[in-house]
Scaffold this active site. Structure first.
Site, short mmCIF file in Angstrom:
data_model
loop_
_atom_site.label_atom_id
_atom_site.label_comp_id
_atom_site.label_asym_id
_atom_site.label_seq_id
_atom_site.Cartn_x
_atom_site.Cartn_y
_atom_site.Cartn_z
N GLY A 174 0.72 -15.03 1.98
CA GLY A 174 1.78 -14.85 2.31
C GLY A 174 1.89 -14.55 3.90
O GLY A 174 3.17 -13.36 4.31
N ASP A 231 7.95 -11.76 5.78
CA ASP A 231 9.11 -10.89 5.99
C ASP A 231 7.58 -10.07 6.55
O ASP A 231 8.24 -8.89 7.67
CB ASP A 231 9.70 -10.35 5.37
CG ASP A 231 10.60 -9.28 5.65
OD1 ASP A 231 11.04 -9.44 7.31
OD2 ASP A 231 10.22 -7.81 4.88
N LEU A 232 6.26 -9.57 5.45
CA LEU A 232 6.12 -7.74 5.62
C LEU A 232 4.76 -8.13 6.77
O LEU A 232 4.25 -7.75 8.03
CB LEU A 232 5.55 -8.31 4.12
CG LEU A 232 4.07 -6.90 4.21
CD1 LEU A 232 5.57 -5.73 4.36
CD2 LEU A 232 3.48 -6.68 3.13
N ARG A 235 2.24 -21.18 2.50
CA ARG A 235 2.51 -22.37 1.38
C ARG A 235 3.15 -23.32 2.31
O ARG A 235 1.97 -24.91 2.89
CB ARG A 235 3.71 -22.60 0.70
CG ARG A 235 3.95 -23.69 -0.13
CD ARG A 235 4.51 -23.29 -0.92
NE ARG A 235 5.80 -22.23 -0.82
CZ ARG A 235 6.87 -22.07 -1.78
NH1 ARG A 235 7.05 -22.43 -2.86
NH2 ARG A 235 7.65 -21.13 -1.08
N ASP A 241 -1.68 -23.47 -1.10
CA ASP A 241 -0.86 -23.95 -3.16
C ASP A 241 -1.96 -22.84 -3.45
O ASP A 241 -2.99 -22.70 -4.13
CB ASP A 241 -1.42 -25.15 -3.14
CG ASP A 241 -0.36 -25.32 -4.38
OD1 ASP A 241 -0.01 -24.47 -4.81
OD2 ASP A 241 -0.14 -26.56 -5.23
N ASP A 252 0.71 2.14 -1.32
CA ASP A 252 2.07 2.79 -1.59
C ASP A 252 2.20 3.12 0.07
O ASP A 252 1.80 4.05 0.21
CB ASP A 252 2.00 4.01 -3.08
CG ASP A 252 2.93 4.46 -2.86
OD1 ASP A 252 4.12 4.54 -1.46
OD2 ASP A 252 3.42 4.70 -4.01
N HIS A 253 3.20 2.12 0.53
CA HIS A 253 3.30 2.35 1.97
C HIS A 253 4.08 4.46 2.05
O HIS A 253 3.58 4.53 3.24
CB HIS A 253 4.18 1.57 2.97
CG HIS A 253 5.46 1.51 2.48
ND1 HIS A 253 6.54 0.87 1.73
CD2 HIS A 253 6.83 1.88 2.88
CE1 HIS A 253 7.22 1.50 1.43
NE2 HIS A 253 7.83 1.93 2.52
N LYS A 266 2.17 7.86 5.43
CA LYS A 266 3.27 8.36 6.31
C LYS A 266 2.48 9.67 7.13
O LYS A 266 1.82 10.14 5.71
CB LYS A 266 4.81 8.16 5.54
CG LYS A 266 5.27 7.20 5.12
CD LYS A 266 7.26 7.35 4.94
CE LYS A 266 7.54 6.13 4.26
NZ LYS A 266 7.55 5.28 5.21
N HIS A 300 6.96 5.83 -4.82
CA HIS A 300 6.62 7.25 -3.91
C HIS A 300 7.15 8.12 -3.94
O HIS A 300 7.07 9.06 -3.85
CB HIS A 300 7.85 6.46 -3.13
CG HIS A 300 7.52 4.98 -2.54
ND1 HIS A 300 6.18 3.83 -2.10
CD2 HIS A 300 8.48 3.67 -2.80
CE1 HIS A 300 7.06 2.96 -1.67
NE2 HIS A 300 7.73 2.48 -1.62
P1 NAD Z 1 8.50 -13.31 2.25
O1 NAD Z 1 9.33 -13.60 0.67
O2 NAD Z 1 8.76 -13.18 3.45
O3 NAD Z 1 7.24 -13.95 2.27
C1 NAD Z 1 6.54 -14.17 1.12
C2 NAD Z 1 5.55 -15.31 1.50
O4 NAD Z 1 4.67 -16.12 0.76
C3 NAD Z 1 5.46 -16.24 2.87
O5 NAD Z 1 4.91 -16.82 3.23
C4 NAD Z 1 5.95 -17.83 1.45
O6 NAD Z 1 5.31 -19.02 2.56
C5 NAD Z 1 4.70 -17.09 0.80
N1 NAD Z 1 4.68 -18.04 -0.45
C6 NAD Z 1 5.88 -17.65 -1.52
N2 NAD Z 1 5.12 -19.13 -1.83
C7 NAD Z 1 3.62 -19.27 -2.13
C8 NAD Z 1 2.98 -20.43 -2.74
N3 NAD Z 1 3.42 -21.31 -3.90
N4 NAD Z 1 1.98 -20.63 -2.27
C9 NAD Z 1 1.69 -20.27 -1.13
N5 NAD Z 1 2.01 -19.52 -0.38
C10 NAD Z 1 3.30 -18.91 -0.93
O7 NAD Z 1 7.92 -12.08 1.28
P2 NAD Z 1 7.91 -10.27 1.82
O8 NAD Z 1 9.22 -9.45 2.07
O9 NAD Z 1 6.93 -10.46 2.96
O10 NAD Z 1 7.17 -9.36 0.83
C11 NAD Z 1 5.45 -9.73 0.41
C12 NAD Z 1 5.35 -8.59 -0.57
O11 NAD Z 1 5.28 -7.51 0.58
C13 NAD Z 1 6.03 -8.42 -1.82
O12 NAD Z 1 5.44 -8.37 -3.05
C14 NAD Z 1 6.86 -6.99 -1.29
O13 NAD Z 1 7.42 -6.52 -3.00
C15 NAD Z 1 6.32 -6.80 -1.07
N6 NAD Z 1 7.26 -5.49 0.24
C16 NAD Z 1 7.45 -6.14 1.10
C17 NAD Z 1 7.84 -5.28 1.64
C18 NAD Z 1 9.09 -5.55 3.40
O14 NAD Z 1 9.12 -4.73 4.38
N7 NAD Z 1 8.87 -7.28 3.47
C19 NAD Z 1 7.86 -4.34 2.41
C20 NAD Z 1 7.24 -3.51 0.65
C21 NAD Z 1 6.28 -3.82 0.59
#
Ligand code: NAD
Length: 493
Positions: free
Chosen positions: A9, A13-14, A42, A81, A173-174, A178, A236
């Site tokens: 991933g 965003d994370l 992906r 994939d 658990d972020h 903290k 949390h």
């Molecule tokens: P996002 O949707 O921004 O990113 C998802 C990522 O997964 C992308 O890199 C995408 O390319 C990849 N992906 C999706 N389908 C795919 C596939 N079939 N094969 C390969 N790669 C694939 O999600 P995010 O916001 O980064 O969140 C990711 C995880 O972190 C989630 O479980 C979310 O609940 C958790 N989380 C996110 C945040 C945050 O601030 N964004 C905070 C706490 C927890």
């Protein structure tokens, strides 16, 4: 630390907002000795483009840095994939090459920063396609949510545990990253003035608020399947309850701390059926004014059902039926589109047995210990002292420690600490399966009732502190929510 970190991933965003800047900070502090990162996602992308995106994310979070090129040169990209074994075979080949080049001793961290439905299948593939077959350590870092209820969490755990032992699983658990959440333990167990009072003889109630001003933003699709109970309370909020309520561990080791936290979860009073609505209140925001701008109701947000029954607010009274806490309510509340962004813990002490100052201007204020978790970090102790110049009038004084200045500038970001803990093999600030399971069992009883009945939503205006019923929850016990903004460190001087 010596590790190959694979981030699944890596275009998400994370990864951009948190993981890359946190890794940079570790690099800058000299905590990454030998390291390489494989970003997995992906879409197809060159290594150069990926390294540029890593640099961009650090630039956006931390500003320009001299050694960015050197830092980013350790990053590689693999288009992947998640359902296809041949993708994993390629990834394994690349991992072996990189391991050899950087002498990473076969240590691998798999960080799943992806949608939760992929967690189980990826873990299974990591094992069946040989990626977990390493001579060093292998660790799995997994984001929330861990399941949707106890049943699905068990199923996910089963899949993960076929590839990783419990000791190798780091459930994030972020909140546990903290600074002030980590400080709860120190405040409690390192101060002779608190620990003797930390029980039902001296504490009347504990309040934990985690309020957000933001609405659901573009996360409507996910949030519709989750809600405040699952998104915030199950993890949390319950973790903060456990840290506040646990017995002193016999040693500060992962196992000892976790086992004390689990004992708190085992002591939770389970509320079922009709009792649920006596102990818990749900809310959903309607339209309202935030910072002089009108904002829409939850039901008018993108990807949200017009008749949605999803709660964006939850408040509850949690009772811990053990010797230390019998009779002391832990009030917790969390919600979106509330009046202030604030995470605070207020420990309210009982009144003294006889109030000598009752006849003066007004009644004494109760002693409060306020732990400021975010956005400000600090501690405030509310005491009564003599009013200067007055006869014998008592007034409230506040002793504050605000974690600002040098200390705060050096405070590592939550994810930085958690990544570093994982590399060191310290799982203390990650949630053990037993904690997850007990917490889901508790929350499932609430969601079963709420999902079976239609709520009268919306029931609080955006920009307020939640529904009236949340105020009544405390009023019926003779308490009230301490207003979080009045307690801010800045207002406590
Ligand atoms: P996002 O949707 O921004 O990113 C998802 C990522 O997964 C992308 O890199 C995408 O390319 C990849 N992906 C999706 N389908 C795919 C596939 N079939 N094969 C390969 N790669 C694939 O999600 P995010 O916001 O980064 O969140 C990711 C995880 O972190 C989630 O479980 C979310 O609940 C958790 N989380 C996110 C945040 C945050 O601030 N964004 C905070 C706490 C927890």
């Amino acid at each position: 630390m010596t590790s190959l970190i694979m981030i699944f991933g890596a275009t998400g965003d994370l990864a951009h907002r948190k993981l890359f800047p946190s890794l940079y900070r570790l690099f800058e502090r000299g905590r990454l000795n030998k390291y390489a990162v494989i970003g997995v996602a992906r879409r197809s992308m060159s290594n150069d483009d990926f390294q540029q995106s890593v640099k961009d994310s650090v630039l956006a979070a931390l500003g320009n840095k001299d050694n960015l090129d050197e830092f980013a040169s350790h990053f590689y990209y693999q288009s992947h994939d998640v359902a296809d074994s041949s993708s994993y075979a390629e990834l394994n080949k690349l991992a072996h090459e990189i391991d050899e080049n950087y002498q990473l001793e076969g240590n691998r961290i798999f960080y799943l920063a992806m949608a939760p439905e992929f967690f189980g299948p990826i873990a299974l593939h990591l094992k069946s396609d040989g990626l977990t077959n390493v001579k060093g350590y292998k660790r799995l870092v997994i984001e929330k949510p861990f399941g949707h209820d106890l049943e699905s969490a068990k199923e996910l755990n089963k899949q993960i545990r076929t590839a990783f032992s419990e000791e190798e699983v780091y459930r994030i658990d972020h909140y546990l990253g903290k600074e002030m959440v980590r400080n709860i333990e120190v405040i409690r167990f390192a101060n002779a003035i608190f620990e003797p009072l930390w029980n039902n003889r001296y504490i009347s109630n504990i309040q934990i608020t985690s309020s957000e001003t933001l609405g659901v933003e573009e996360r409507g699709r996910y949030y519709e399947t989750s809600g405040a109970l699952r998104d915030m309370l199950q993890n949390h909020m319950m973790q903060m309850v456990a840290l506040l309520a646990m017995e002193p561990p016999i040693k500060l080791t992962t196992d000892e701390i976790r086992s004390e936290k689990v004992r708190v979860f085992r002591s939770l009073r389970t509320v079922v059926g009709d009792e649920v609505n006596d102990y818990f209140v749900r809310g959903q925001y309607g339209e309202g004014m935030m910072a002089d701008k009108s904002v829409p109701a939850y039901r008018d947000e993108q990807m949200v059902d017009k008749e949605s029954n999803t709660e964006t607010f939850v408040a509850g009274k949690v009772m811990i039926d053990n010797f230390r806490w019998a009779g002391v309510p832990f009030y917790i509340r969390t919600g979106k589109r509330m009046a202030a962004k604030s995470t605070k813990i207020v420990v309210q002490f009982k009144d003294i047995p006889m109030n000598l100052y009752y006849q003066t201007e007004k009644m004494l204020n109760p002693n409060l210990l306020v732990i400021h978790i975010q956005p400000e970090e600090g501690i405030t102790l509310h005491l009564n002292a003599k009013k200067a110049g007055g006869h014998l009038d008592a007034q409230e004084v506040k002793l504050s420690f605000a974690n600002t200045g040098i200390n705060a500038m050096n405070t590592p970001e939550g994810y930085e600490k958690l990544l570093y803990d994982c590399m060191r093999g310290d799982a203390t600030n990650f949630t053990h399966w037993d904690e997850v399971a007990y917490s889901w069992a508790f929350v499932d009883k609430i969601s079963e009732v709420w999902e079976g009945t239609k709520a009268e939503f919306p029931n609080y205006a955006s920009g307020s502190m939640g529904p009236q019923a949340a105020e009544e929850l405390l009023e019926k016990d003779g308490f009230f929510w301490w207003p979080v903004t009045d307690l801010d460190v800045d207002n406590c001087k």
